[in-house]
Design a protein around this motif. Structure first.
Motif, PDB file in Angstrom:
ATOM      1  N   LEU A 160     -52.111  17.741  28.946  1.00  0.00           N
ATOM      2  CA  LEU A 160     -51.056  18.615  28.411  1.00  0.00           C
ATOM      3  C   LEU A 160     -51.414  20.089  28.544  1.00  0.00           C
ATOM      4  CD1 LEU A 160     -49.919  16.666  25.214  1.00  0.00           C
ATOM      5  CD2 LEU A 160     -48.693  16.904  27.384  1.00  0.00           C
ATOM      6  N   THR A 161     -52.661  20.443  28.254  1.00  0.00           N
ATOM      7  CA  THR A 161     -53.025  21.861  28.347  1.00  0.00           C
ATOM      8  C   THR A 161     -53.074  22.320  29.801  1.00  0.00           C
ATOM      9  OG1 THR A 161     -55.352  21.197  28.113  1.00  0.00           O
ATOM     10  CG2 THR A 161     -54.260  22.021  26.153  1.00  0.00           C
ATOM     11  N   THR A 162     -53.481  21.432  30.698  1.00  0.00           N
ATOM     12  CA  THR A 162     -53.518  21.791  32.115  1.00  0.00           C
ATOM     13  C   THR A 162     -52.100  21.963  32.668  1.00  0.00           C
ATOM     14  OG1 THR A 162     -55.612  20.617  32.355  1.00  0.00           O
ATOM     15  CG2 THR A 162     -54.422  21.112  34.362  1.00  0.00           C
ATOM     16  N   GLN A 163     -51.181  21.111  32.245  1.00  0.00           N
ATOM     17  CA  GLN A 163     -49.781  21.277  32.642  1.00  0.00           C
ATOM     18  C   GLN A 163     -49.258  22.634  32.172  1.00  0.00           C
ATOM     19  OE1 GLN A 163     -47.322  18.049  31.261  1.00  0.00           O
ATOM     20  NE2 GLN A 163     -48.490  16.486  32.351  1.00  0.00           N
ATOM     21  N   MET A 164     -49.599  23.013  30.939  1.00  0.00           N
ATOM     22  CA  MET A 164     -49.123  24.282  30.387  1.00  0.00           C
ATOM     23  C   MET A 164     -49.703  25.455  31.161  1.00  0.00           C
ATOM     24  SD  MET A 164     -47.137  25.257  27.867  1.00  0.00           S
ATOM     25  CE  MET A 164     -46.405  26.389  29.025  1.00  0.00           C
ATOM     26  N   LEU A 165     -50.993  25.392  31.464  1.00  0.00           N
ATOM     27  CA  LEU A 165     -51.627  26.461  32.243  1.00  0.00           C
ATOM     28  C   LEU A 165     -50.986  26.598  33.626  1.00  0.00           C
ATOM     29  CD1 LEU A 165     -55.496  26.195  31.661  1.00  0.00           C
ATOM     30  CD2 LEU A 165     -54.049  28.187  31.226  1.00  0.00           C
ATOM     31  N   ALA A 166     -50.722  25.460  34.258  1.00  0.00           N
ATOM     32  CA  ALA A 166     -50.111  25.490  35.589  1.00  0.00           C
ATOM     33  C   ALA A 166     -48.750  26.170  35.529  1.00  0.00           C
ATOM     34  CB  ALA A 166     -49.983  24.073  36.143  1.00  0.00           C
ATOM     35  N   THR A 167     -48.016  25.953  34.447  1.00  0.00           N
ATOM     36  CA  THR A 167     -46.714  26.601  34.282  1.00  0.00           C
ATOM     37  C   THR A 167     -46.873  28.103  34.073  1.00  0.00           C
ATOM     38  OG1 THR A 167     -45.758  24.596  33.351  1.00  0.00           O
ATOM     39  CG2 THR A 167     -44.630  26.656  32.849  1.00  0.00           C
ATOM     40  N   LEU A 168     -47.821  28.503  33.236  1.00  0.00           N
ATOM     41  CA  LEU A 168     -48.008  29.927  32.936  1.00  0.00           C
ATOM     42  C   LEU A 168     -48.430  30.704  34.180  1.00  0.00           C
ATOM     43  CD1 LEU A 168     -49.856  29.744  29.483  1.00  0.00           C
ATOM     44  CD2 LEU A 168     -47.427  30.140  29.893  1.00  0.00           C
ATOM     45  N   PHE A 169     -49.242  30.086  35.025  1.00  0.00           N
ATOM     46  CA  PHE A 169     -49.680  30.739  36.271  1.00  0.00           C
ATOM     47  C   PHE A 169     -48.717  30.496  37.430  1.00  0.00           C
ATOM     48  CE2 PHE A 169     -54.082  30.445  34.393  1.00  0.00           C
ATOM     49  CZ  PHE A 169     -54.399  31.793  34.478  1.00  0.00           C
ATOM     50  N   ASP A 170     -47.751  29.596  37.236  1.00  0.00           N
ATOM     51  CA  ASP A 170     -46.955  29.080  38.354  1.00  0.00           C
ATOM     52  C   ASP A 170     -47.925  28.615  39.453  1.00  0.00           C
ATOM     53  OD1 ASP A 170     -44.865  28.277  39.891  1.00  0.00           O
ATOM     54  OD2 ASP A 170     -44.244  30.285  40.521  1.00  0.00           O
ATOM     55  N   PHE A 171     -48.816  27.721  39.049  1.00  0.00           N
ATOM     56  CA  PHE A 171     -49.928  27.232  39.871  1.00  0.00           C
ATOM     57  C   PHE A 171     -49.500  25.926  40.538  1.00  0.00           C
ATOM     58  CE2 PHE A 171     -54.070  25.152  40.491  1.00  0.00           C
ATOM     59  CZ  PHE A 171     -54.883  26.206  40.883  1.00  0.00           C
ATOM     60  N   PRO A 172     -49.920  25.688  41.787  1.00  0.00           N
ATOM     61  CA  PRO A 172     -49.538  24.436  42.461  1.00  0.00           C
ATOM     62  C   PRO A 172     -49.833  23.202  41.599  1.00  0.00           C
ATOM     63  CG  PRO A 172     -50.571  25.916  44.023  1.00  0.00           C
ATOM     64  CD  PRO A 172     -50.706  26.570  42.673  1.00  0.00           C
ATOM     65  N   TRP A 173     -48.778  22.456  41.310  1.00  0.00           N
ATOM     66  CA  TRP A 173     -48.842  21.361  40.339  1.00  0.00           C
ATOM     67  C   TRP A 173     -49.888  20.311  40.710  1.00  0.00           C
ATOM     68  CZ3 TRP A 173     -47.131  21.402  35.635  1.00  0.00           C
ATOM     69  CH2 TRP A 173     -46.936  20.211  34.928  1.00  0.00           C
ATOM     70  N   GLU A 174     -49.959  19.987  42.012  1.00  0.00           N
ATOM     71  CA  GLU A 174     -50.866  18.912  42.449  1.00  0.00           C
ATOM     72  C   GLU A 174     -52.339  19.308  42.304  1.00  0.00           C
ATOM     73  OE1 GLU A 174     -49.854  21.503  45.981  1.00  0.00           O
ATOM     74  OE2 GLU A 174     -48.758  20.621  44.276  1.00  0.00           O
ATOM     75  N   ASP A 175     -52.617  20.595  42.183  1.00  0.00           N
ATOM     76  CA  ASP A 175     -54.003  21.070  42.055  1.00  0.00           C
ATOM     77  C   ASP A 175     -54.350  21.471  40.619  1.00  0.00           C
ATOM     78  OD1 ASP A 175     -54.602  20.693  44.694  1.00  0.00           O
ATOM     79  OD2 ASP A 175     -54.334  22.792  45.291  1.00  0.00           O
ATOM     80  N   ARG A 176     -53.509  21.122  39.656  1.00  0.00           N
ATOM     81  CA  ARG A 176     -53.675  21.686  38.311  1.00  0.00           C
ATOM     82  C   ARG A 176     -55.002  21.329  37.642  1.00  0.00           C
ATOM     83  NH1 ARG A 176     -50.131  17.479  38.096  1.00  0.00           N
ATOM     84  NH2 ARG A 176     -50.347  15.916  36.433  1.00  0.00           N
ATOM     85  N   ARG A 177     -55.595  20.187  38.011  1.00  0.00           N
ATOM     86  CA  ARG A 177     -56.866  19.814  37.379  1.00  0.00           C
ATOM     87  C   ARG A 177     -58.012  20.743  37.799  1.00  0.00           C
ATOM     88  NH1 ARG A 177     -57.936  15.321  33.600  1.00  0.00           N
ATOM     89  NH2 ARG A 177     -55.824  14.675  33.041  1.00  0.00           N
ATOM     90  N   LYS A 178     -57.788  21.512  38.875  1.00  0.00           N
ATOM     91  CA  LYS A 178     -58.787  22.533  39.226  1.00  0.00           C
ATOM     92  C   LYS A 178     -58.943  23.526  38.078  1.00  0.00           C
ATOM     93  CE  LYS A 178     -57.982  22.612  44.279  1.00  0.00           C
ATOM     94  NZ  LYS A 178     -59.334  22.257  44.744  1.00  0.00           N
ATOM     95  N   LEU A 179     -57.870  23.806  37.368  1.00  0.00           N
ATOM     96  CA  LEU A 179     -57.918  24.758  36.246  1.00  0.00           C
ATOM     97  C   LEU A 179     -58.856  24.251  35.161  1.00  0.00           C
ATOM     98  CD1 LEU A 179     -54.071  25.471  36.125  1.00  0.00           C
ATOM     99  CD2 LEU A 179     -55.841  27.074  36.896  1.00  0.00           C
TER     100      LEU A 179
END
Length: 422
Positions: A160-179
Motif C-alpha cells: 500500500l505504501t509503495t503504491q502511494m509513493l508511485a502515485t506521488l512521484f508518478d513513477f512507473p507502476w511495474e517498477d514500484r517495488r524499487k522504491l
C-alpha cells in the motif's frame, strides 16, 4: 503469539538497572531488534534525561541523548540554537557521499525547498487522493488469503505504501517495488543482511546512484513537459529546486521516499500488532468505529516509526541542567519522549480513546514537522475503515521480525492469519 518475549523484557529491565549509567548505549541495535530498549530509556528519563553518550558508543563519536518530552520539544522548536545541518542522523555525511536534503537544511533554503513539494499533501490534494487510496486498499484487502498464514508487512504495509509513493512521484507502476528497496537501502546499517557481507557502504552507494539515474530519466521527461502535480514535476519546475545538482536531487529523493514509506508502512503493521496485544482495545474499536481517527494517532505515538532525529548545537547552551557546547551532537529520542509519564498518562499502554491522542512527538515539531503527516494519518484511517467490516479478526502468529536499526523503528516481517468466519 508466543509470550517468551515477556521473559526477555524482564531480563532487559534487570540488566538496564544493574549497569552503570555511563554504560547504557541506546544505539545498540540488538535492543531495538528485540524491542527491549524501553527500560534503558526509562532509566535515562529518570536519572539523566540529557545524557552524554561517550565516543566509544558510536562510530561517529560522542552525542547527547535527550529523552524527555519537554526537553525534546525545546530542541525541536529552536532551529536557531539546534541546527539540522549537516545531518539529521547521528552519522556524519561522508565527504565523498554527501546528500543535501531539505530536512537537513536550515532556513531560508529549507523553507523554499519544502514549500516546493508541500502542495502534494495539501488538504485539497488529499481530498482528491482519498477515493484512490480507498479503492486500492479495498483491492489489496480483498486479495488476501483467508485461513492461510501470510506476511502482513509484504502483502499489505509495503504494497500500500509503495503504491502511494508511485502515485506521488508518478513513477512507473511495474517498477514500484524499487522504491521500497531504495528506502530500505538508504536507512540500513552497513552490516544489514540487505547487503552482501562486507560491502554495505559500497553497495549502498551503487544502489542509490542507480536510484538517481532512474529518477534523472523521469526528471528529463517532466522538465520538458508542462508542470504537473507529481513530486518530480514539482521539483523539476520549482524555482528553488530546478537547479539542484545530482547529489542534492538524490538527497531530496531519499527524503521523500523514506518519509513516504516508513512512517505509514510501519504504523500499518504496528496497528495490527497493537490490536493483537491489546484485545480489549480491538473490541472497543469494533464496537465503536468512530474511534478510528483517535486509534490512528495512538498507533503513531505507540509505534514512533522514526525513533530519533539529530541536531547540532550552533552555540553553547544549557539544556536540562547540562551545558551543551557549540558543535555537539544532540539526539532527540522521539520513541522515549512518547513514553514520558510526566506528560502522557500511562504511556506504555495502548489506549485508543485517549483524551489527547494527537499529543505525541512522532512527526516532530517546529519547522521540520513531517510534511506528510496528514497523508500518513489518512492512509491508516482508510485502512481500518476498510479492514474492520471485512475482517473481525487478524491473528498475529508470532513475534514480528523487527528492523535492526536505532533509527527506523519498524518491521521486516509479521506472519498473520485471517480466520474463516463461522
Amino acid at each position: 503469539m508466543d509470550d517468551g518475549s515477556i521473559d526477555l523484557k524482564a531480563e532487559a529491565r534487570a540488566k538496564a538497572y544493574a549497569m552503570p549509567l555511563g554504560d547504557i548505549n541506546v544505539t545498540d541495535i540488538e535492543l531495538w531488534r528485540t524491542d527491549t530498549i524501553w527500560p534503558y530509556f526509562e532509566r535515562l528519563r529518570t536519572e539523566d534525561p540529557v545524557h552524554l553518550h561517550p565516543a566509544e558508543h558510536h562510530e561517529d563519536g560522542a552525542f547527547w541523548s535527550v529523552t524527555k518530552y519537554n526537553d525534546i520539544m525545546a530542541v525541536d522548536t529552536d532551529h536557531e540554537a539546534f541546527s539540522s545541518e549537516p545531518s539529521i542522523t547521528i552519522v556524519d555525511p561522508k565527504e565523498d557521499f554527501t546528500l543535501p536534503m531539505f530536512i537537513a537544511m536550515d532556513p531560508p533554503k529549507h523553507d523554499v525547498q519544502r514549500k516546493t513539494v508541500s502542495p502534494i499533501v495539501s488538504p485539497a490534494n488529499l481530498h482528491v487522493l482519498e477515493p484512490l487510496i480507498r479503492e486500492r486498499i479495498g483491492k489489496t484487502l480483498d486479495a488476501l488469503p483467508i485461513g492461510e498464514p501470510f506476511d502482513w508487512v509484504d502483502r499489505v504495509s509495503i504494497e500500500l505504501t509503495t503504491q502511494m509513493l508511485a502515485t506521488l512521484f508518478d513513477f512507473p507502476w511495474e517498477d514500484r517495488r524499487k522504491l521500497t528497496r531504495w528506502s530500505d537501502v538508504a536507512t540500513a546499517d552497513n552490516d544489514s543482511p540487505l547487503f552482501e557481507a562486507g560491502r554495505g557502504e559500497e553497495q549502498r552507494k551503487e544502489e542509490l546512484f542507480g536510484c538517481v539515474d532512474y529518477f534523472t530519466r523521469l526528471w528529463n521527461e517532466r522538465v520538458n513537459a508542462p508542470p504537473k502535480g507529481d513530486l518530480i514535476s514539482m521539483l523539476a519546475h520549482g524555482e528553488a529546486t530546478r537547479n539542484m545538482d545530482r547529489m542534492e536531487y538524490l538527497g531530496n529523493l531519499i527524503l521523500l521516499i523514506v518519509g513516504g514509506n516508513d512512517t505509514t508502512r510501519n504504523s500499518m503493521t504496528g496497528s495490527v500488532l497493537a490490536m493483537n496485544q491489546n484485545p480489549d482495545q480491538h473490541r472497543k474499536l469494533r464496537d465503536n468505529p468512530a474511534l478510528i481517527p483517535s486509534m490512528v494517532s495512538e498507533t503513531i505515538r505507540w509505534q514512533t516509526p522514526l525513533s530519533h532525529m539529530r541536531r547540532t548545537a550552533t552555540r553553547d547552551i544549557e539544556l536540562g541542567g547540562k551545558t551543551i557546547r557549540k558543535g555537539d551532537k544532540v539526539v532527540m529520542w522521539y520513541a522515549s519522549g512518547n513514553r514520558d509519564d510526566e506528560v502522557i498518562e500511562n504511556p506504555n499502554a495502548y489506549i485508543i480513546d485517549r483524551e489527547r491522542p494527537r499529543q505525541h512527538l512522532s512527526f516532530g515539531f517546529g519547522i521540520h514537522r513531517c510534511v506528510g503527516n496528514r497523508l500518513a494519518e489518512l492512509q491508516l484511517r482508510i485502512l481500518w475503515e476498510e479492514l474492520l467490516p471485512r475482517f473481525p479478526e487478524i491473528k498475529v502468529m508470532e513475534e514480528p521480525r523487527r528492523v535492526p536499526s536505532a533509527f527506523i523503528k519498524g518491521y521486516e516481517a509479521m506472519q498473520v492469519v485471517i480466520p474463516h468466519r463461522d
